[in-house]
Motif scaffolding. Structure first.
Motif, PDB file in Angstrom:
ATOM      1  N   TYR A  80       0.820  -1.212   0.000  1.00 13.43           N
ATOM      2  CA  TYR A  80       0.000   0.000   0.000  1.00 13.43           C
ATOM      3  C   TYR A  80       0.858   1.269   0.000  1.00 13.43           C
ATOM      4  N   THR A  81       2.048   1.171   0.548  1.00 20.20           N
ATOM      5  CA  THR A  81       2.983   2.295   0.479  1.00 20.20           C
ATOM      6  C   THR A  81       3.441   2.513  -0.962  1.00 20.20           C
ATOM      7  N   ILE A  82       3.760   1.434  -1.645  1.00 23.70           N
ATOM      8  CA  ILE A  82       4.178   1.528  -3.044  1.00 23.70           C
ATOM      9  C   ILE A  82       3.078   2.139  -3.901  1.00 23.70           C
ATOM     10  N   GLN A  83       1.829   1.744  -3.665  1.00 28.73           N
ATOM     11  CA  GLN A  83       0.733   2.301  -4.438  1.00 28.73           C
ATOM     12  C   GLN A  83       0.552   3.797  -4.194  1.00 28.73           C
ATOM     13  N   GLN A  84       0.974   4.270  -3.041  1.00 28.55           N
ATOM     14  CA  GLN A  84       0.820   5.691  -2.720  1.00 28.55           C
ATOM     15  C   GLN A  84       2.107   6.492  -2.949  1.00 28.55           C
ATOM     16  N   ALA A  85       3.185   5.822  -3.353  1.00 27.52           N
ATOM     17  CA  ALA A  85       4.449   6.524  -3.591  1.00 27.52           C
ATOM     18  C   ALA A  85       4.282   7.486  -4.764  1.00 27.52           C
ATOM     19  N   GLU A  96       7.063  -8.010 -11.298  1.00 28.76           N
ATOM     20  CA  GLU A  96       6.691  -7.435 -12.586  1.00 28.76           C
ATOM     21  C   GLU A  96       5.781  -6.218 -12.392  1.00 28.76           C
ATOM     22  N   ARG A  97       6.125  -5.128 -13.099  1.00 31.31           N
ATOM     23  CA  ARG A  97       5.404  -3.862 -13.021  1.00 31.31           C
ATOM     24  C   ARG A  97       5.263  -3.375 -11.574  1.00 31.31           C
ATOM     25  N   GLY A  98       6.287  -3.671 -10.786  1.00 31.11           N
ATOM     26  CA  GLY A  98       6.316  -3.236  -9.392  1.00 31.11           C
ATOM     27  C   GLY A  98       7.091  -1.945  -9.215  1.00 31.11           C
ATOM     28  N   PHE A  99       7.466  -1.662  -7.976  1.00 29.79           N
ATOM     29  CA  PHE A  99       8.088  -0.389  -7.624  1.00 29.79           C
ATOM     30  C   PHE A  99       9.394  -0.133  -8.367  1.00 29.79           C
ATOM     31  N   HIS A 100      10.309  -1.072  -8.327  1.00 34.49           N
ATOM     32  CA  HIS A 100      11.602  -0.863  -8.989  1.00 34.49           C
ATOM     33  C   HIS A 100      11.452  -0.717 -10.495  1.00 34.49           C
ATOM     34  N   GLU A 101      10.575  -1.507 -11.080  1.00 30.61           N
ATOM     35  CA  GLU A 101      10.380  -1.406 -12.519  1.00 30.61           C
ATOM     36  C   GLU A 101       9.827  -0.034 -12.908  1.00 30.61           C
ATOM     37  N   GLY A 102       9.011   0.545 -12.047  1.00 25.25           N
ATOM     38  CA  GLY A 102       8.409   1.835 -12.354  1.00 25.25           C
ATOM     39  C   GLY A 102       9.277   3.027 -12.012  1.00 25.25           C
ATOM     40  N   PHE A 103      10.138   2.912 -10.981  1.00 26.73           N
ATOM     41  CA  PHE A 103      10.845   4.084 -10.472  1.00 26.73           C
ATOM     42  C   PHE A 103      12.364   4.058 -10.653  1.00 26.73           C
ATOM     43  N   ALA A 104      12.974   2.883 -10.718  1.00 29.95           N
ATOM     44  CA  ALA A 104      14.436   2.815 -10.688  1.00 29.95           C
ATOM     45  C   ALA A 104      15.061   3.184 -12.024  1.00 29.95           C
TER      46      ALA A 104
END
Length: 449
Positions: free
Chosen positions: A183-188, A236-244
């Motif tokens: 839920y933190t990742i979804q709100q990042a 897949e399509r998680g935090f690192h894939e979206g932000f790193a």
């Protein structure tokens, strides 16, 4: 999955781990430093707006809007105190993490600690945990410099750090900490366009108000067993894939429990933006070691690291304008709360006249110099005499740390605006006592309107 599970297990067990004595002391320093930021920040527009908004939102009386005795929900208290914590640019920083940890992690910790009626030991452990998690998350993203990303590391580090602190204090299970992370990742969120904010209000929201609110929200959802996907961090399509940019996921758990990032964070000696700290050190040195008046100055050159030049060069916000702060420091021969935040000084004739004599240089050399955030100041006097100082190690950084006397002096200097002896008791309580959350709330009640 192994990295995520190691991280979430560590969060769930954090309150059972003992902190080294040095880390405990450093955590007390950062707690006091953030309380200074919150209480003095209440006097400035971001703090005032955050307070009024949170007071009007109200909610169950779980936590206090620090500075008086008004209680609101933990979420709203975190938001209001978070907005104040980054209002006056005196909050701490972490250079490698590229964010200001305390302005979100401490308000979030205090809000949940008050909701749960917790003690000194748990509060200090939760704060230190927040720094450990926030720094590891941002460094794992592989951003080369602040100018190479559109995302705001200043919001990413704080939301992850604050959510870890809140989750630990709510005593979430290992499984619940996986929910917490998702839920933190979804709100990042947060974009680096914050540095164009002329009023410091959106900046405070991005750095701390938004992130504290969202972090507490995530923790409360996890406590109520809102379920989630299993691999939001590295899947897949998680935090690192979206932000790193250049992902280094191994850094997320590197030396976790062995290296405490609060020991490698920086306290600000001055109530001004981080890139200006070394300039204030330089002016202080030049004033102490030379006899001259601001009227004796013919010209002044300040060399600023190229990667931070755009943040502080000739800005319209007094507390982050290099030229303005240099001029005020030279004229007033000090740099306290009022000198940094008195907006009327921005148009003071003497300040304006001196500011016109200041030339700034964007330095690629200083951008790669280590330790970071160095500056050089050269002053030419009317009689031709040349004064020079290279501030190569900023006071308050890990290379030149502040001690208990330094943080006490800073607290007294900034708390002087309140003209209350109660602040001396707050300083002593945070630095020396086995306090409770009720002690902190009561001593922070300065009846700020």
């Amino acid at each position: 999955m192994e990295i995520q599970q190691t991280l979430t297990k560590y969060i769930s067990e954090a309150l059972s781990h003992e902190l080294p004595k040095e880390t405990q002391n450093n955590t007390r320093f950062h707690l006091l430093d953030t309380l200074i930021a919150i209480l003095t920040g209440r006097l400035l527009p971001p703090g005032r707006k955050g307070f009024e908004f949170s007071k009007n939102q109200g909610g169950p009386k779980e936590a206090t809007l620090l500075g008086n005795d008004i209680k609101v929900s933990a979420i709203n208290a975190g938001f209001g105190n978070g907005m104040a914590a980054h209002a006056n640019e005196t909050d701490d920083t972490h250079t490698n993490g590229r964010f200001h940890p305390g302005c979100a992690i401490v308000p979030g910790t205090l809000a949940i600690a008050e909701k749960q009626d917790l003690n000194c030991t748990d509060i200090l452990k939760a704060i230190a945990l927040g720094y450990d998690v926030g720094v590891r998350i941002t460094t794992s993203l592989g951003y080369k410099t602040p100018k190479t990303t559109t995302f705001a590391t200043h919001s990413l580090g704080t939301i992850f750090g604050c959510t870890a602190s809140a989750g630990a204090l709510l005593k979430l299970s290992h499984q619940q900490c996986n929910y917490l992370l998702s839920y933190t990742i979804q709100q990042a969120s947060g974009l680096a366009c914050w540095n164009r904010d002329p009023d410091h209000i959106e900046k405070a929201f991005v750095f701390s108000g938004m992130t504290t609110r969202n972090a507490i929200y995530s923790a409360l959802l996890a406590k109520e067993n809102f379920t989630s996907v299993t691999d939001p961090l590295l899947g897949e399509r998680g935090f690192h894939e979206g932000f790193a940019h250049n992902p280094r996921p191994e850094l997320i758990v590197s030396e976790l429990g062995k290296k405490f990032e609060i020991d490698h964070s920086s306290l600000k000696k001055w109530s001004v933006g981080s890139p200006v700290q070394s300039m204030m050190d330089a002016i202080e040195h030049l004033l102490k070691n030379n006899e001259f008046s601001h009227k004796d100055i013919k010209e002044l050159t300040v060399e600023i690291p190229a990667d931070r030049y755009h943040i502080v060069n000739d800005r319209e916000i007094p507390s982050i304008s290099a030229q303005h702060l240099i001029a005020v420091h030279l004229i007033k021969k000090t740099m306290g709360y009022e000198e940094a935040h008195d907006v009327s000084l921005f148009n003071d004739p003497d300040v304006v006249a001196l500011r016109k004599k200041i030339k700034s240089i964007s330095s690629d050399e200083l951008a790669i110099a280590r330790p970071e955030r160095q500056s050089k100041i050269t002053i030419i006097l009317n009689d031709g005499k040349k004064l020079f100082y290279h501030a190569s190690s900023v006071r308050g950084t890990p290379d030149n740390p502040m001690d208990a006397d330094d943080i006490t002096e800073k607290a007294k200097r900034l708390f002087a605006v309140f003209k209350s002896s109660k602040t001396d008791d707050l300083i002593d309580c945070v630095l020396n006592k086995d306090f409770t959350i009720k002690d902190l709330v009561q001593l922070s009640n300065l009846d700020i309107k």
